[in-house]
Design an enzyme around this catalytic site. Structure first.
Site, PDB file in Angstrom:
ATOM      1  N   GLY A 111       0.774  -1.235   0.000  1.00  0.00           N
ATOM      2  CA  GLY A 111       0.000   0.000   0.000  1.00  0.00           C
ATOM      3  C   GLY A 111       0.805   1.284   0.000  1.00  0.00           C
ATOM      4  O   GLY A 111       0.233   2.371  -0.178  1.00  0.00           O
ATOM      5  N   ASP A 112       2.136   1.209   0.197  1.00  0.00           N
ATOM      6  CA  ASP A 112       2.931   2.446   0.241  1.00  0.00           C
ATOM      7  C   ASP A 112       4.364   2.164  -0.224  1.00  0.00           C
ATOM      8  O   ASP A 112       5.336   2.417   0.483  1.00  0.00           O
ATOM      9  CB  ASP A 112       2.947   3.015   1.653  1.00  0.00           C
ATOM     10  CG  ASP A 112       3.511   4.445   1.699  1.00  0.00           C
ATOM     11  OD1 ASP A 112       3.630   5.069   0.627  1.00  0.00           O
ATOM     12  OD2 ASP A 112       3.833   4.920   2.807  1.00  0.00           O
ATOM     13  N   THR A 113       4.486   1.663  -1.449  1.00  0.00           N
ATOM     14  CA  THR A 113       5.797   1.257  -1.962  1.00  0.00           C
ATOM     15  C   THR A 113       6.534   2.442  -2.580  1.00  0.00           C
ATOM     16  O   THR A 113       6.940   2.422  -3.745  1.00  0.00           O
ATOM     17  CB  THR A 113       5.639   0.132  -3.004  1.00  0.00           C
ATOM     18  OG1 THR A 113       4.659   0.539  -3.993  1.00  0.00           O
ATOM     19  CG2 THR A 113       5.194  -1.156  -2.365  1.00  0.00           C
ATOM     20  N   ASN A 114       6.721   3.490  -1.794  1.00  0.00           N
ATOM     21  CA  ASN A 114       7.480   4.634  -2.281  1.00  0.00           C
ATOM     22  C   ASN A 114       8.971   4.404  -2.048  1.00  0.00           C
ATOM     23  O   ASN A 114       9.377   3.487  -1.326  1.00  0.00           O
ATOM     24  CB  ASN A 114       7.001   5.936  -1.632  1.00  0.00           C
ATOM     25  CG  ASN A 114       7.343   6.008  -0.162  1.00  0.00           C
ATOM     26  OD1 ASN A 114       8.501   6.165   0.212  1.00  0.00           O
ATOM     27  ND2 ASN A 114       6.325   5.898   0.701  1.00  0.00           N
TER      28      ASN A 114
END
Length: 252
Positions: A111-114
């Site tokens: 959900g937050d693969t930055n």
């Protein structure tokens, strides 16, 4: 005083730097795509009686499917020329992506693969090993192609050759999980949606937290330029670049 109970969380230390600090090579990005797809595939095996506590993708702020929230927040872009591009992206998402979502492969995603959540370690010759992931607080039930699109979008922000990013990450991803036809057809717009939501939410949250300007506007530094470039190039040209690069697997 009576006894007290505390919750303690133990973590394993991961050596290395974030991908944002070490953009690396296209081969490194191939391994980024591969690792994240492998991670999502591994999460398919997760068993727990409490899985229902995961965010529902319909309500999650950062889910690509929550387009209504993006529209409500869009007022903060009033007067910015980029607002018209973002409006057009949202309309195209509604017309061309939303009808296909029912066919997308789904499961638990990070959900937050930055780039600040991806850890790499140098292995020589400018190359890196993709050694780990941070911050699993945004786990949710959602579409795998959303995870891929967000990874491409955020990695483009930190890379000196942003147009080369998509093909490298896509190749790594599809070495583990192959996109179906509807997912491939939607990838371009989903990457644009990822850039749009980061730009819009950053501006929106800035009004509430003005002291956190540097963090909240980090996407705006390169995101405005990249979004505009991708939009001007158009779907066919960008897809031709990404999918041609992805078909040339030996390049990675």
């Amino acid at each position: 005083m009576g006894s007290q109970t505390y919750c303690v969380r133990l973590m394993t230390y991961l050596p290395g730097k974030t991908l944002a600090e070490s953009p690396g090579t296209m081969q490194d990005l191939y391994h980024v795509g591969r690792l994240i797809a492998f991670m999502d595939k591994t999460l398919q095996k997760l068993e727990s009686p409490n899985l229902d506590v995961l965010h529902n993708n319909c309500d999650e702020e950062w889910s690509s499917s929550n387009i209504n929230l993006k529209e409500r927040c869009l007022l903060v872009m009033d007067g910015d020329p980029l607002q018209e591009v973002i409006k057009a992206v949202i309309e195209q998402f509604k017309s061309h992506v939303q009808p296909k979502i029912s066919s997308f492969q789904k499961g638990i995603i990070h959900g937050d693969t930055n780039a600040t959540n991806i850890i790499v370690t140098p292995v020589g010759n400018g190359r890196h090993e993709v050694s780990g992931m941070l911050d699993f607080s945004s786990l949710m039930n959602d579409c795998y192609v959303f995870e891929l699109a967000i990874t491409i979008a955020y990695t483009m922000l930190e890379n000196p050759s942003p147009l080369d990013v998509g093909g490298a990450i896509l190749t790594g991803w599809e070495s583990i999980m192959v996109l179906n036809e509807d997912e491939r057809e939607s990838l371009y717009l989903l990457v644009l949606v990822g850039l749009c939501q980061s730009l819009v939410y950053g501006r929106y949250d800035l009004k509430k937290y003005p002291d956190n300007k540097n963090y909240l506007l980090v996407t705006a530094k390169n995101g405005t330029r990249i979004l505009t470039k991708l939009w001007e190039m158009g779907k066919k040209e960008v897809e031709r670049k990404w999918f041609t690069d992805a078909s040339t697997k030996n390049a990675f």
